[in-house]
Design an enzyme around this catalytic site. Structure first.
Site, PDB file in Angstrom:
ATOM      1  N   ASP A 136       1.126   4.067  -2.964  1.00  0.00           N
ATOM      2  CA  ASP A 136       0.709   5.453  -2.724  1.00  0.00           C
ATOM      3  C   ASP A 136       1.826   6.438  -3.053  1.00  0.00           C
ATOM      4  OD1 ASP A 136      -1.537   4.165  -1.845  1.00  0.00           O
ATOM      5  OD2 ASP A 136      -1.256   4.604   0.278  1.00  0.00           O
TER       6      ASP A 136
ATOM      7  N   SER B 193      -7.374   2.038  -3.679  1.00  0.00           N
ATOM      8  CA  SER B 193      -6.076   2.500  -3.182  1.00  0.00           C
ATOM      9  C   SER B 193      -5.222   3.100  -4.293  1.00  0.00           C
ATOM     10  CB  SER B 193      -5.284   1.329  -2.612  1.00  0.00           C
ATOM     11  OG  SER B 193      -5.666   1.066  -1.310  1.00  0.00           O
TER      12      SER B 193
ATOM     13  N   GLU C 274       0.834  -1.206   0.000  1.00  0.00           N
ATOM     14  CA  GLU C 274       0.000   0.000   0.000  1.00  0.00           C
ATOM     15  C   GLU C 274       0.873   1.263   0.000  1.00  0.00           C
ATOM     16  OE1 GLU C 274      -3.793   0.519   0.298  1.00  0.00           O
ATOM     17  OE2 GLU C 274      -2.705   2.136  -0.640  1.00  0.00           O
TER      18      GLU C 274
END
Ligand SMILES: *[C@@H]1O[C@H](CO)[C@@H](O)[C@H](O)[C@H]1NC(C)=O
Ligand SMILES: *[C@@H]1O[C@H](CO)[C@@H](O)[C@H](O)[C@H]1NC(C)=O
Length: 564
Positions: free
Chosen positions: A286, A483, A282
């Site tokens: 990002d 995400s 994640e």
């Protein structure tokens, strides 16, 4: 047998009840222990509880009015974001409230520490026995059967009459921790494919790169110039953003940005380990799709550790209070973590949503991934009613859903996992009421009874979220999830802010009134749906829909709408 026991325990507690010299009123209570938890015994009387006390803010309605005034295009004060002090004026409890709470703390022999910049949150340490006495509570140990997670909670608590209108609520009391903690809204590891793919200049329906995203949304690759512009990427649950992986990613997909790095801020004991095997999917996603798309915009990874001050919120409130304490918070903040709305108490949800209003009034755009479980919540789960995600139900942030490519020329359809729906906690804000009611009338009685037609609807917008190539621990992989979408949409906003700041104009700040005023600045997504809870979910449709919101960004049109 059972009734005898009940009578016995009722008598027993009657016998123990202290004569009440004071008058108390129940402040919050819950009927049932949340599913999965069972009461496993009394809490040891001398166990220290760390309780947070929220004081009534002096003027929350005034803050919301001020937020809309600076965020609604056409308003006289559009773009005139508030200073730290101006925001705090709305939030700082009145002298009367502070005095009432101070006097009570002194009376019960507790000392408190302020844990928010405006002083509306206090922290106290108090043994269970004393907490039970001063709040007429019954703190007990509750255990989550599946995970073994334990929490000391009470099913109700009261506050003295004299504190009504001064003390808002106490936490953690009736809200329970999310058994599995905050979760990244990314469809991993199941969808994580382990493969090496060559960098592609154009799009493919199985591999999406920064260059592909630039081409489908018309995002320029020219570097932003403004050093005071900032894009914050929040990190939780020991998800670390790896610098070497970013370097590899840029060397494959953005050679023109080679050497670009990110800054680091930490709170709650957070860190950012650079051990390659600890790179978080994640966190890497990002960072790679902000640094790699918002060309040249200063990006900061804000790593929230596990020493939360905000109890069951897992750092969500702490990071906002941390940024509210800064004189120049980032103009954009992207977060790809979430929860079930129902796992958070209404008081807490309200308080956090109000914190977003504070940061929005300061000029920060707050974006969150909408969730990856379609209408069933953050992650796919069994359900009979639709599960709204949190914080997407808060009207003062921007919720980002996901799309996927249907052709290498850039045509998009809704991603089936894109969470969307209607909050049970927050009513519908005026900026979206007309498009949402059009959508609702278009679907007739489909799914009726499964969602709350008067709730704040989400997502607001969408961006590509399937098959994005990322680098983790040196390997190139593709990932899916909303995400992916929040960092991409946030990058678009940051690049527009760069142009605004370069012209001496204000950044966009709280986005929604601006976005809903400019529906034609989006690629409307009209196909696909978001199944869940044994239904087909909602259908994407012309105009706003609860799968892809207003649609995906058309950079040139959004930038023009922003007046640059
Ligand atoms: C949301 O709630 C459901 C049960 O209602 C639970 O199974 C699921 O684990 C929860 N999701 C999260 C992210 O906690
Ligand atoms: C539906 O939403 C409204 C508006 O936020 C709220 O007041 C109401 O309690 C919700 N209903 C349910 C059943 O959750």
């Amino acid at each position: 047998m059972v009734s005898k026991l009940l009578i016995f325990s009722a008598l027993f507690s009657l016998a123990l009840a202290k004569p009440t010299a004071r008058s108390m009123k129940v402040r919050e209570s819950r009927q049932n222990v949340p599913a999965g938890f069972v009461r496993t015994g009394a809490a040891a009387p001398d166990t220290e509880l760390k309780l947070r006390i929220a004081l009534v803010q002096s003027d929350p309605e005034g803050l919301v009015d001020a937020l809309y005034a600076v965020s609604t295009p056409g308003s006289a004060s559009y773009g005139e974001h508030l200073s730290k002090e101006e925001v705090e004026k709305f939030v700082t409890p009145t002298a009367q409230s502070s005095e009432a709470v101070d006097a009570w703390l002194q009376q019960v022999g507790l000392s408190a520490t302020a844990i928010s910049p405006a002083g509306d949150w206090l922290s106290v340490s108090v043994p269970v026995s004393k907490a039970n006495e001063i709040f007429d509570a019954d703190f007990a140990v509750y255990t989550h059967s599946e995970t073994g997670k334990q929490a000391i909670r009470t099913m109700s608590y009261s506050i003295p009459d004299a504190l009504e209108g001064h003390l808002d609520f106490v936490h953690p009391t009736i809200s329970f921790p999310s058994p599995k903690g905050l979760r990244p809204v990314i469809s991993t590891p199941d969808n994580l494919q382990n493969r090496a793919i060559e960098p592609l200049a154009t799009c493919s329906t199985t591999a999406v790169t920064p260059a592909c995203i630039q081409s489908i949304y018309g995002i320029p690759s020219t570097k932003a110039t403004q050093k005071t512009n900032g894009l914050g990427v929040s990190g939780f649950i020991d998800q670390f953003a790896n610098s070497a992986d970013l370097k590899t990613f840029l060397s494959k997909f953005r050679t023109d940005l080679a050497g670009t790095t990110f800054a680091l801020q930490t709170l709650d004991g957070g860190s950012n380990s650079q051990t390659p095997s600890q790179a978080g999917i994640e966190a890497n996603l990002d960072i790679q799709y902000t640094v790699g798309v918002a060309s040249g915009v200063p990006v900061t990874f804000i790593s929230v550790g596990n020493n939360f001050q905000d109890g069951d919120l897992g750092g969500f409130l702490d990071i906002i209070n941390f940024l509210l304490g800064e004189s120049n918070p980032p103009q954009v903040l992207t977060t790809s973590y979430g929860d079930n709305e129902s796992d958070i108490s209404r008081s807490l949800a309200n308080n956090l949503c109000n914190a977003y209003a504070q940061l929005g009034a300061r000029g920060t755009s707050i974006l969150f991934a909408s969730g990856d479980g379609g209408v069933s919540g953050g992650q796919s789960q069994s359900c009979t009613k639709f599960v709204p995600t949190f914080p997407s139900g808060c009207p003062f942030m921007t919720s980002v859903g996901a799309t996927q490519l249907t052709s290498s020329s850039g045509a998009e359809t809704a991603a089936t996992f894109s969470s969307g729906g209607f909050s049970n906690y927050f009513g519908i804000p005026s900026y979206q009421s007309s498009v949402v009611s059009s959508y609702l009338s278009s679907i007739g009685s489909t799914n009726s009874g499964k969602f709350n037609t008067s709730g704040r609807a989400f997502p607001d917008v969408a961006a590509i979220g399937v098959d994005l190539e990322i680098v983790v621990d040196g390997r190139t992989e593709t990932v899916d999830g909303t995400s992916c979408s929040s960092p991409v949409f946030s990058s678009v906003i940051s690049l527009i802010n760069d142009a605004l700041i370069a012209e001496g104009k204000s950044p966009l700040g709280f986005l929604n009134p601006f976005l809903y005023a400019n529906p034609s600045a989006f690629n409307d997504i009209t196909t696909g749906d978001n199944p869940g809870c044994n239904t087909n979910g909602f259908k994407a449709a012309k105009g706003w829909d609860p799968v892809t919101g207003l649609g995906t960004p058309n950079f040139a049109k959004l930038k023009a709408a922003a007046g640059v």
